[in-house]
Enzyme design. Structure first.
Site, PDB file in Angstrom:
ATOM      1  N   GLY A 152      53.387  -9.002  21.832  1.00  9.71           N
ATOM      2  CA  GLY A 152      54.046  -7.836  21.233  1.00  9.71           C
ATOM      3  C   GLY A 152      55.554  -7.985  21.173  1.00  9.71           C
ATOM      4  O   GLY A 152      56.128  -8.869  21.817  1.00  9.71           O
ATOM      5  N   GLY A 240      54.586 -12.569  27.007  1.00 11.60           N
ATOM      6  CA  GLY A 240      54.164 -11.804  28.173  1.00 11.60           C
ATOM      7  C   GLY A 240      53.135 -12.518  29.034  1.00 11.60           C
ATOM      8  O   GLY A 240      53.037 -13.750  29.003  1.00 11.60           O
ATOM      9  N   ASP A 271      56.666  -3.638  28.649  1.00  8.64           N
ATOM     10  CA  ASP A 271      56.034  -2.796  29.665  1.00  8.64           C
ATOM     11  C   ASP A 271      56.600  -2.997  31.075  1.00  8.64           C
ATOM     12  O   ASP A 271      56.274  -2.223  31.973  1.00  8.64           O
ATOM     13  CB  ASP A 271      54.516  -3.075  29.705  1.00  8.64           C
ATOM     14  N   MET A 314      54.982   3.666  25.560  1.00  6.11           N
ATOM     15  CA  MET A 314      54.104   2.508  25.801  1.00  6.11           C
ATOM     16  C   MET A 314      54.038   2.153  27.277  1.00  6.11           C
ATOM     17  O   MET A 314      54.848   2.603  28.060  1.00  6.11           O
ATOM     18  CB  MET A 314      54.641   1.309  25.048  1.00  6.11           C
ATOM     19  N   GLY A 315      53.127   1.277  27.595  1.00  4.29           N
ATOM     20  CA  GLY A 315      53.076   0.797  28.974  1.00  4.29           C
ATOM     21  C   GLY A 315      51.763   0.140  29.352  1.00  4.29           C
ATOM     22  O   GLY A 315      51.646  -0.395  30.443  1.00  4.29           O
ATOM     23  N   GLU A 346      40.078  21.654  34.974  1.00  2.00           N
ATOM     24  CA  GLU A 346      38.747  21.313  35.499  1.00  2.00           C
ATOM     25  C   GLU A 346      38.662  19.842  35.867  1.00  2.00           C
ATOM     26  O   GLU A 346      37.612  19.325  36.134  1.00  2.00           O
ATOM     27  CB  GLU A 346      37.675  21.542  34.436  1.00  2.00           C
ATOM     28  N   ILE A 405      60.637   2.212  20.085  1.00  2.00           N
ATOM     29  CA  ILE A 405      61.429   1.800  21.257  1.00  2.00           C
ATOM     30  C   ILE A 405      61.371   0.287  21.501  1.00  2.00           C
ATOM     31  O   ILE A 405      62.138  -0.245  22.283  1.00  2.00           O
ATOM     32  CB  ILE A 405      61.039   2.567  22.547  1.00  2.00           C
TER      33      ILE A 405
HETATM   34  N1  LIG Z   1      44.241 -16.339  29.288  1.00  2.00           N
HETATM   35  C1  LIG Z   1      44.838 -16.897  28.252  1.00  2.00           C
HETATM   36  N2  LIG Z   1      44.813 -18.228  28.062  1.00  2.00           N
HETATM   37  C2  LIG Z   1      45.428 -18.808  27.013  1.00  2.00           C
HETATM   38  N3  LIG Z   1      46.130 -18.122  26.088  1.00  2.00           N
HETATM   39  C3  LIG Z   1      46.195 -16.793  26.216  1.00  2.00           C
HETATM   40  C4  LIG Z   1      45.566 -16.112  27.286  1.00  2.00           C
HETATM   41  N4  LIG Z   1      45.809 -14.782  27.149  1.00  2.00           N
HETATM   42  C5  LIG Z   1      46.535 -14.661  26.027  1.00  2.00           C
HETATM   43  N5  LIG Z   1      46.776 -15.854  25.475  1.00  2.00           N
HETATM   44  C6  LIG Z   1      47.542 -16.115  24.242  1.00  2.00           C
HETATM   45  O1  LIG Z   1      48.882 -15.675  24.413  1.00  2.00           O
HETATM   46  C7  LIG Z   1      49.356 -15.047  23.236  1.00  2.00           C
HETATM   47  C8  LIG Z   1      49.912 -13.688  23.534  1.00  2.00           C
HETATM   48  O2  LIG Z   1      49.052 -12.948  24.367  1.00  2.00           O
HETATM   49  P1  LIG Z   1      49.027 -11.352  24.349  1.00  2.00           P
HETATM   50  O3  LIG Z   1      48.159 -10.916  25.448  1.00  2.00           O
HETATM   51  O4  LIG Z   1      48.702 -10.880  22.978  1.00  2.00           O
HETATM   52  O5  LIG Z   1      50.544 -10.933  24.572  1.00  2.00           O
HETATM   53  P2  LIG Z   1      51.523 -11.088  25.810  1.00  2.00           P
HETATM   54  O6  LIG Z   1      51.822 -12.512  25.985  1.00  2.00           O
HETATM   55  O7  LIG Z   1      52.700 -10.290  25.399  1.00  2.00           O
HETATM   56  O8  LIG Z   1      50.794 -10.510  26.989  1.00  2.00           O
HETATM   57  C9  LIG Z   1      48.194 -15.017  22.255  1.00  2.00           C
HETATM   58  O9  LIG Z   1      48.405 -16.035  21.292  1.00  2.00           O
HETATM   59  C10 LIG Z   1      46.978 -15.306  23.105  1.00  2.00           C
HETATM   60  O10 LIG Z   1      45.993 -16.064  22.406  1.00  2.00           O
HETATM   61  O1  LIG Z   2      51.423  -4.658  19.252  1.00  2.00           O
HETATM   62  P1  LIG Z   2      50.100  -4.030  19.416  1.00  2.00           P
HETATM   63  O2  LIG Z   2      49.015  -5.006  19.189  1.00  2.00           O
HETATM   64  O3  LIG Z   2      49.947  -2.767  18.655  1.00  2.00           O
HETATM   65  O4  LIG Z   2      49.938  -3.652  20.949  1.00  2.00           O
HETATM   66  C1  LIG Z   2      50.581  -2.616  21.588  1.00  2.00           C
HETATM   67  C2  LIG Z   2      50.791  -3.035  23.019  1.00  2.00           C
HETATM   68  O5  LIG Z   2      51.859  -3.962  23.060  1.00  2.00           O
HETATM   69  C3  LIG Z   2      52.785  -3.580  24.067  1.00  2.00           C
HETATM   70  O6  LIG Z   2      53.888  -2.954  23.459  1.00  2.00           O
HETATM   71  C4  LIG Z   2      53.305  -4.799  24.771  1.00  2.00           C
HETATM   72  O7  LIG Z   2      52.269  -5.562  25.267  1.00  2.00           O
HETATM   73  P2  LIG Z   2      52.462  -7.146  25.481  1.00  2.00           P
HETATM   74  O8  LIG Z   2      53.760  -7.334  26.202  1.00  2.00           O
HETATM   75  O9  LIG Z   2      51.316  -7.535  26.336  1.00  2.00           O
HETATM   76  O10 LIG Z   2      52.473  -7.790  24.157  1.00  2.00           O
HETATM   77  C5  LIG Z   2      52.018  -2.582  24.915  1.00  2.00           C
HETATM   78  O11 LIG Z   2      52.834  -1.632  25.552  1.00  2.00           O
HETATM   79  C6  LIG Z   2      51.142  -1.912  23.912  1.00  2.00           C
HETATM   80  O12 LIG Z   2      50.009  -1.326  24.519  1.00  2.00           O
HETATM   81 MG   LIG Z   3      50.323  -8.666  27.882  1.00  2.06          MG
END
Ligand SMILES: Nc1ncnc2c1ncn2[C@@H]1O[C@H](COP(=O)(O)OP(=O)(O)O)[C@@H](O)[C@H]1O
Ligand SMILES: O=P(O)(O)OC[C@H]1O[C@](O)(COP(=O)(O)O)[C@@H](O)[C@@H]1O
Ligand SMILES: [Mg+2]
Length: 486
Positions: A152, A240, A271, A314-315, A346, A405
């Site tokens: 992201g 990330g 986040d 977000m978060g 509730e 943001i």
């Molecule tokens: N466990 C993993 N092993 C290898 N690549 C991963 C793994 N998790 C995510 N990726 C790769 O890292 C990239 C970004 O991951 P994503 O979860 O979308 O965002 P972020 O790095 O911000 O957490 C994507 O191209 C995804 O395929």
């Molecule tokens: O960009 P997308 O796919 O709409 O995802 C939104 C998500 O990306 C974030 O902004 C950042 O997440 P990552 O750092 O894992 O990419 C989260 O806060 C949010 O839930």
């Molecule tokens: Mg992530």
């Protein structure tokens, strides 16, 4: 019906304005005993144990001494390429650095993970201090670097890209730098772009990523094949937790193939959920921008009869943006974060939300669970409560500034932070370190083994004083019993 909301499924952290619901530690500077951990000394377990009597245990890249000093070290290219030649660092000849008293970071410098300790407690985990080293393992004209951005968006990505390019060029004389476009898949599905200081000169003034990004598409073998084919020997990966996991796999594959390629990770997330490091870049900018939304909600709610404002931030699983934005604003009456289960009159369960909304089991291309939009759901619940239970008409304003943001350029302090991150990554790669993530630990930049930042997600600790400060400032219920806190 169980209506209590379970935090792991919250998509984001709404903050409300106005709300319808109503030890003492000894701080010591750790004393650093002189422990020689020059890379060659402790790369090889047995060698180290024999050479240094003070070192009594070493597990993989971890050194423990008698004082409970643990060094969580990062890999070095010479671990698997022992004959790799080294060269004097070109910074020695830099006019800018000529007046610096100590240009190079000592191989003995370590950064403590825990700086609040007590007299008799072990000194704990340390990381290598980031910064330029006296020797480098690449000749400037032989470096072929690449930069990729994944996941992201986040304010400051362009500043990191710019400063890697300028750092490599100005400090180390490197002028062969490639931009990989569109995230990990860009290694094998797109053309590269040439990055020079001129090309990246103004990009820090823009939000987003100059190189574009994507989720999914990580294929370790294809990526490393491509790195090899292109003759790349330094890989800078901005992303990330998911991206860093991918970076760890790339480093492992590079090591398996015995290639002289440094892999450096720069942690990115809006986040602030990356473990070990103090704070992720862009976070301050995002919190600042969130103030504008909170302010608007406050003004709207204050200007009408029975006004209620809700702001969704977000978060994912971590409520740092909401918590800090609330603390900074002082106008929020109730801040709800994923870490703190809450209930309406509730109780209100995420399962209950799920019954009313489709898509609960969907995932994005990276495998991240698509979370429910709690903001919209909450807005409706509050409206229903007032009309059905209290027989009142309220004036509800729901503001969702989530993408706003994170799509903006970074502020001044984040720009400086991004510069330090980029330069630390460059110094680390040039010095031959690999498989590392760079980041500030207690305000000092360090090289951290990638696994350390990916093995856990950083979350708001409800038992810490910061959350207590927030509760005290909003006067909202804590939703927790004392027994829940243990
Ligand atoms: N466990 C993993 N092993 C290898 N690549 C991963 C793994 N998790 C995510 N990726 C790769 O890292 C990239 C970004 O991951 P994503 O979860 O979308 O965002 P972020 O790095 O911000 O957490 C994507 O191209 C995804 O395929
Ligand atoms: O960009 P997308 O796919 O709409 O995802 C939104 C998500 O990306 C974030 O902004 C950042 O997440 P990552 O750092 O894992 O990419 C989260 O806060 C949010 O839930
Ligand atoms: Mg992530």
């Amino acid at each position: 019906m169980d209506l209590s909301i379970h935090s792991p499924l919250l998509r984001s952290s709404p903050s409300l304005s106005p709300c319808p619901f109503n030890s003492k530690n000894t701080t010591l500077n750790p004393v650093f005993h002189s422990l020689n951990f020059d890379s060659r000394n402790f790369q090889r377990k047995l060698l180290v144990s024999r050479q240094n009597q003070r070192i009594r245990a070493q597990v993989s890249d971890q050194i423990v001494n008698d004082h409970g000093f643990v060094l969580e070290d990062v890999p070095h290219l010479t671990n698997f390429l022992p004959d790799l030649p080294s060269y004097p660092n070109p910074l020695q000849k830099s006019q800018a650095y000529a007046i610096v008293k100590k240009t190079f970071v000592s191989s003995e410098d370590a950064v403590a993970q825990n700086i609040v300790i007590q007299k008799d407690t072990p000194r704990g985990v340390h990381f290598r201090r980031a910064g330029p080293r006296e020797k480098v393992y690449f000749k400037s004209d032989e470096v072929r670097a690449c930069i990729v951005t994944c996941g992201g968006l986040c304010p400051g990505i362009n500043t990191v890209i710019r400063e890697i390019v300028c750092g490599l060029n100005y400090m180390y004389g490197v002028d062969n730098i490639l931009g990989i476009e569109g995230g990990y898949r860009g290694f094998y599905s797109r053309n590269t772009t040439t990055l020079t200081p001129k090309v990246v000169n103004d990009i820090h003034k823009r939000g987003g990523t100059f190189l574009c990004t994507s989720r999914g598409g990580h294929d370790t073998n294809k990526i490393v094949d491509n790195i090899q084919d292109r003759g790349i020997n330094q890989v800078y990966i901005i992303g990330g937790d998911g991206t860093q996991r991918g970076a760890a796999l790339i480093y492992k594959e590079v090591e398996k193939r015995g290639l002289p390629i440094a892999v450096a990770g720069i942690p990115k997330t809006i986040d602030n959920d990356i473990a070990v490091i103090d704070k992720s870049f862009g976070f301050d900018t995002a919190v600042e921008e969130a103030q504008r939304a909170i302010n608007a909600a406050h003004v709207e709610a204050e200007s009408v009869e029975n006004g209620v404002g809700i702001v969704k931030l977000m978060g994912r699983y971590s409520g740092f943006i909401a918590m800090f934005a609330t603390l900074a604003s002082r106008d929020v009456d109730c801040c709800l974060i994923p870490e703190s289960p809450f209930y309406l009159e509730e109780g209100a369960g995420q399962e209950y939300v799920a019954q009313n909304m489709p898509g609960v089991d969907e995932k994005d291309a990276s495998g991240n669970r698509l979370l429910l939009d709690i903001g919209l759901w909450l807005t409706q619940k509050i409206k229903d409560h007032f009309s059905e239970v209290r027989k009142m008409t309220i004036n509800m304003k729901y503001i969702d500034p989530t993408y706003m943001i994170r799509a903006i350029p970074s502020n001044a302090s984040d720009n400086i932070y991004c510069t330090l991150l980029a330069q630390s990554a460059v110094h680390g790669a040039m010095a031959g370190y690999t498989g590392f993530t760079v980041g500030p630990v207690n305000s000092k930049h360090a090289y951290i083994p990638i696994a350390h930042v990916t093995e856990a997600t950083k979350k708001v600790k409800l038992t810490d004083r910061m959350w207590a400060r927030l509760l005290a400032s909003t006067n909202q219920p804590s939703f927790l019993n004392r027994s829940d806190n243990s």
